[in-house]
Design an enzyme around this catalytic site. Structure first.
Site, PDB file in Angstrom:
ATOM      1  CG  HIS A   6      -5.827  -1.790   0.142  1.00 21.50           C
ATOM      2  ND1 HIS A   6      -5.179  -1.480  -0.879  1.00 21.50           N
ATOM      3  CD2 HIS A   6      -5.366  -1.519   1.411  1.00 21.50           C
ATOM      4  CE1 HIS A   6      -4.090  -0.660  -0.232  1.00 21.50           C
ATOM      5  NE2 HIS A   6      -4.303  -0.729   0.995  1.00 21.50           N
ATOM      6  CB  SER A  13      -0.991  -0.003   1.064  1.00 19.65           C
ATOM      7  OG  SER A  13      -1.982   0.905   1.053  1.00 19.65           O
ATOM      8  CG  ASP A  31      -6.914  -1.852  -3.538  1.00 19.94           C
ATOM      9  OD1 ASP A  31      -7.661  -1.213  -2.820  1.00 19.94           O
ATOM     10  OD2 ASP A  31      -6.007  -2.159  -3.508  1.00 19.94           O
TER      11      ASP A  31
END
Length: 545
Positions: free
Chosen positions: A510, A390, A475
């Site tokens: 995600h 991320s 995501d």
């Protein structure tokens, strides 16, 4: 959003009313006959809080508060005493709180801490007092206040601000206060005995610190009964599996209640954890947490290493246990975490010095940690692999552009690599609230600074190490197009013949695929990529591990 099944009568099990639709995970009881919940707007921002009376139509629910500023989001929680609900509206730098008395939900919300730009407050309740954790530019590591429930403007400082100790959180009991803090990058727990509920709160005395067994570790809150003297907390380290302890706040004794079973003959004494400090380019000392097998590591530069980093959002990447990581450690790997600026490990200023127009400190800190580990013979350039997810994937992308010669392999999970394009589009979920993290690129100063480190915008015609990039088709935080764009540009411009793999998970968001075995499969793929890059995959004629 989700649909909430209709409540049932505890005695007859009969359904009461119809299911609620469009509800977020923020949901609390307000007495026995009402619910308070939060809904989201079109960009997935929690923006409205509602009061629902059981048996009534959802269309008749009353909106208690609507946050119209798209840089703010709402959250909802109950006090440990279960007498109040707290509704907070927060941005990255400002947080203010309303309270709702559970026994009188019809009275609506009342302001507990006012909306003041740059002031961040969190609140709790016990007896006749609210407890307020308050942070500002002046008190950047927070102070703890108390005020009477019937006079919220009359505050008393219980724990003053300290530049070297950050108040992370508090937990209230009927007779005790528990304060979770951070000092020198490590979490601490201190308990205080409180006076009777009807006595005034003036000062805290006799703080008692909980002792831990490892040099680096992770401590977390667990559910505890409000009326008890027993504090339950979770604990783990890079070599200690997740544990649950009960700590008697009256006697200071800890009792191990549960420890996660690790199969395969695991013995924690076979591993060593330690804390080292690297020196950043500006002289700042950066903590590094390290684990390796006690007997296999040679520290002559020949050992393989995986270095992990994040460094954003004031998030602390504490050194916790991961069973699948043993697959690397038992192959002679050293695993390390670089606690770089932009995270929260060393306090609020640590975070402030790794964001906005100081974001590059995050990347240069990581490079300094890598250089330190090479200098101290934990590994060599030919043996050093790196990983981040991320915003940590942004870190990986940035350092690959800056120092591709320093690493043998890199793993960037769901990486936020197209920073400039994403932050220029307020219709993308989270963008507006993220301007207080990265800066608003519609302003010239931020535009050119962000462009100078955004990974997609800085790919060059140069040699890169072996790279694995992952994405999730669904995501909502980092759209799959970002890592795909990064990989496409690397394929077009890089001048080496090293592996460049892109894996887009078609059924995940995600946080990768759900399920224990699916997550293990993802770890296995990541580790296999690293082992292949280091030429450590057994040949067909070799013994299989």
């Amino acid at each position: 959003m989700r649909s909430l099944s209709a409540p049932c009568c505890s005695e007859t099990r009969a359904v009461v009313g119809k299911p609620l639709v469009g509800v977020t995970s923020y949901l609390e009881w307000a007495g026995n006959e009402a619910l308070v919940y939060i809904t989201m707007d079109a960009i997935l921002r929690p923006d409205k809080v509602w009061l629902h009376k059981l048996g009534s139509e959802q269309s008749s629910d009353s909106c208690l508060y609507h946050e119209k500023d798209d840089m703010f989001s709402l959250d909802l929680g109950a006090s440990e005493s279960e007498k109040f609900l707290f509704i907070a509206s927060e941005s990255k730098i400002t947080r203010f709180v309303f309270y709702l008395e559970v026994s009188k939900p019809e009275d609506g919300l009342r302001v507990l801490t006012p909306r003041i730009n740059g002031i961040d407050t969190s609140v709790s309740h016990r007896g006749n007092h609210f407890f307020i954790q308050r942070r500002s530019d002046e008190f950047f590591n927070s102070e703890l206040l108390a005020c009477p429930v019937d006079n919220t403007s009359e505050t008393t400082v219980l724990i003053p601000h300290r530049a070297s100790v950050k108040i992370q959180d508090i937990q209230l009991f009927s007779d005790h206060l528990v304060v979770y803090e951070r000092e020198q990058g490590l979490p601490t727990i201190t308990t205080y005995r409180l006076p009777a509920v009807d006595e005034p709160l003036i000062t805290l005395q006799g703080g008692q610190a909980v002792q831990f067994i490892d040099p680096v570790y992770l401590v977390g809150q667990s559910e505890s009964q409000f009326s008890t003297n027993i504090l339950r907390f979770s604990y783990s380290s890079l070599r200690t599996p997740p544990c649950v302890y009960d700590y008697d706040m009256s006697t200071g004794e800890s009792v191990l209640k549960k420890i996660e079973t690790v199969l395969g003959g695991f013995d924690a004494s076979n591993y060593v954890t330690e804390r080292k400090w690297a020196t950043a380019s500006d002289g700042t000392q950066i903590p590094i947490s390290i684990v390796h097998q006690k007997n296999l590591v040679k520290l002559d530069g020949s050992d393989p290493m995986l270095l992990y980093g994040y460094g954003s959002y004031e998030i602390c990447i504490d050194p916790d246990f991961k069973a699948s990581r043993l697959s690397l450690l038992d192959r002679g790997f050293i695993f390390a975490i670089a606690h770089i600026r932009g995270g929260g490990e060393m306090g609020r200023q640590w975070y402030e010095n790794g964001k906005f127009l100081k974001k590059k400190n995050t990347f240069t800190d990581f490079i300094a940690c890598a250089e330190f580990l090479i200098e101290k013979k934990y590994c060599s350039k030919e043996k050093l692999c790196i990983e981040g997810r991320s915003a940590g994937g942004l870190l990986i992308g940035a350092v690959l552009n800056m120092r591709p010669d320093l690493f043998k392999a890199a793993v960037a999970g769901v990486p936020f690599v197209d920073v400039l394009t994403t932050m220029l589009d307020p219709s993308i979920p989270l963008t507006t609230s993220e301007w207080e993290e990265w800066g608003d690129p519609r302003k010239e100063e931020f535009y050119f600074y962000m462009k100078s480190y955004s990974p997609v915008d800085n790919v060059q015609a140069q040699n890169y190490p072996n790279i694995l990039v992952t994405a999730g088709l669904h995501d909502p935080r980092v759209m799959y197009s970002e890592p795909a764009k990064f990989v496409a540009k690397l394929r077009d411009m890089k001048t080496d013949g090293n592996d460049l793999l892109f894996k887009c998970e078609l059924s995940a968001g995600h946080f990768s695929k759900s399920g224990r075995f699916e997550r293990l499969q993802e770890d296995a793929m990541t580790y296999a990529f690293i082992l292949k890059a280091l030429d450590m995959i057994p040949t067909s004629g070799s013994a299989q591990n």
